[in-house]
Design a protein around this motif. Sequence first.
Motif, mmCIF file in Angstrom:
data_model
loop_
_atom_site.group_PDB
_atom_site.id
_atom_site.type_symbol
_atom_site.label_atom_id
_atom_site.label_comp_id
_atom_site.label_asym_id
_atom_site.label_seq_id
_atom_site.Cartn_x
_atom_site.Cartn_y
_atom_site.Cartn_z
ATOM 1 N N GLU A 46 0.834 -1.207 0.000
ATOM 2 C CA GLU A 46 0.000 0.000 0.000
ATOM 3 C C GLU A 46 0.869 1.257 0.000
ATOM 4 O OE1 GLU A 46 -3.526 2.123 2.717
ATOM 5 O OE2 GLU A 46 -2.749 0.143 3.256
ATOM 6 N N ALA A 47 1.944 1.238 0.799
ATOM 7 C CA ALA A 47 2.829 2.397 0.878
ATOM 8 C C ALA A 47 3.590 2.615 -0.428
ATOM 9 C CB ALA A 47 3.811 2.214 2.037
ATOM 10 N N VAL A 48 4.050 1.537 -1.053
ATOM 11 C CA VAL A 48 4.767 1.646 -2.334
ATOM 12 C C VAL A 48 3.836 2.196 -3.405
ATOM 13 C CG1 VAL A 48 5.840 0.303 -4.190
ATOM 14 C CG2 VAL A 48 6.470 -0.135 -1.806
ATOM 15 N N ASP A 49 2.607 1.700 -3.452
ATOM 16 C CA ASP A 49 1.630 2.198 -4.422
ATOM 17 C C ASP A 49 1.341 3.680 -4.197
ATOM 18 O OD1 ASP A 49 1.514 -0.341 -5.482
ATOM 19 O OD2 ASP A 49 -0.385 -0.874 -4.511
ATOM 20 N N ALA A 50 1.270 4.088 -2.925
ATOM 21 C CA ALA A 50 1.027 5.496 -2.603
ATOM 22 C C ALA A 50 2.197 6.367 -3.050
ATOM 23 C CB ALA A 50 0.778 5.658 -1.106
ATOM 24 N N CYS A 51 3.406 5.866 -2.882
ATOM 25 C CA CYS A 51 4.599 6.616 -3.303
ATOM 26 C C CYS A 51 4.615 6.804 -4.821
ATOM 27 C CB CYS A 51 5.867 5.899 -2.856
ATOM 28 S SG CYS A 51 6.191 6.003 -1.081
ATOM 29 N N ALA A 52 4.151 5.787 -5.530
ATOM 30 C CA ALA A 52 4.122 5.873 -6.994
ATOM 31 C C ALA A 52 3.224 7.004 -7.458
ATOM 32 C CB ALA A 52 3.643 4.547 -7.578
ATOM 33 N N LEU A 101 8.393 -2.847 -6.589
ATOM 34 C CA LEU A 101 9.586 -2.039 -6.326
ATOM 35 C C LEU A 101 10.368 -1.808 -7.611
ATOM 36 C CD1 LEU A 101 10.769 -3.704 -2.993
ATOM 37 C CD2 LEU A 101 9.649 -1.481 -3.255
ATOM 38 N N VAL A 102 10.444 -2.841 -8.434
ATOM 39 C CA VAL A 102 11.144 -2.720 -9.718
ATOM 40 C C VAL A 102 10.372 -1.802 -10.663
ATOM 41 C CG1 VAL A 102 11.934 -4.002 -11.747
ATOM 42 C CG2 VAL A 102 12.230 -4.984 -9.465
ATOM 43 N N ARG A 103 9.061 -1.897 -10.655
ATOM 44 C CA ARG A 103 8.235 -1.101 -11.555
ATOM 45 C C ARG A 103 7.960 0.320 -11.033
ATOM 46 N NH1 ARG A 103 9.792 -4.151 -14.949
ATOM 47 N NH2 ARG A 103 8.721 -6.069 -15.560
ATOM 48 N N LEU A 104 8.229 0.564 -9.771
ATOM 49 C CA LEU A 104 8.003 1.900 -9.194
ATOM 50 C C LEU A 104 8.775 2.929 -10.016
ATOM 51 C CD1 LEU A 104 6.697 3.401 -6.711
ATOM 52 C CD2 LEU A 104 8.950 3.223 -5.643
#
Length: 267
Positions: A46-52, A101-104
């Motif tokens: 959820e946090a990674v998606d939010a950062c994106a 993480l790779v696709r971010l």
Amino acid sequence: MGHENEAAAAEPILLREVRDGVATLTLNRPRARNALSTALMAALQEAVDACAADEAVRVVVIAANGPAFCAGHDLREMRARPERAFYEALFAQCSRLMTSLVRLPKPVIARVHGIATAAGCQLVASCDLAVASTEARFATPGVHIGLFCSTPMVALSRNVGRKQAMEMLLTGEMVDAERARQMGLVNRVVAPERLDEAVAELAATLCAKSPLTLRIGKEAFYRQLEMPLEEAYAYAGRVMTENMLARDAAEGIDAFLEKRRPVWQGR
């Protein structure tokens, strides 16, 4: 890997802080050595998606509290539910997280202060860059308990040489931080007291670049790795053409020729 006691359970299992364009996501299951439970993976996803989606975030740092960086999957949780459907969902969830993480479209730095084993080693390998303390250790030790680190293998084998990856996977032995640097698993190794400074310096360097350029370059880097040579060059040529037509490329080249600092617009 133990579960948190009641007092610790009241703490968020993932902490998030954004400062000067850098989002720091901190694993916060110290008593469980930051084992990747389904709940922790969901919170990190959820946090990674939010950062994106957050334009204020230019760089993401993955950090951890407690003595360990991440000891891999939560073995107690896994043994509590010995069901095929649960295991399939668990490994799919982890694979999606690592791929995210790779696709971010922003650089991700692992801040590794302690052990990173199994899926924890996979987490480090899935980040674009890694800065490690001299006290950090790395391993894919599943072979010791009859569970080969097959999913960590995917990320590990894309970071280090085949013989080195196979040695880690087949022996399960710990690799120290300097050896991990030599193998290509981490970028920089510093004394523990310099870890935060070194991560901040690297993050600041990245924040000073055009976010558009970093997004274009990161995506192209991972995509071309999977292509045959001629196809990779053709793809990279198309990417550079589009990049050259971007506003930030024109600004960067003009600034270089005019001997001034560029002003990035992210387009």
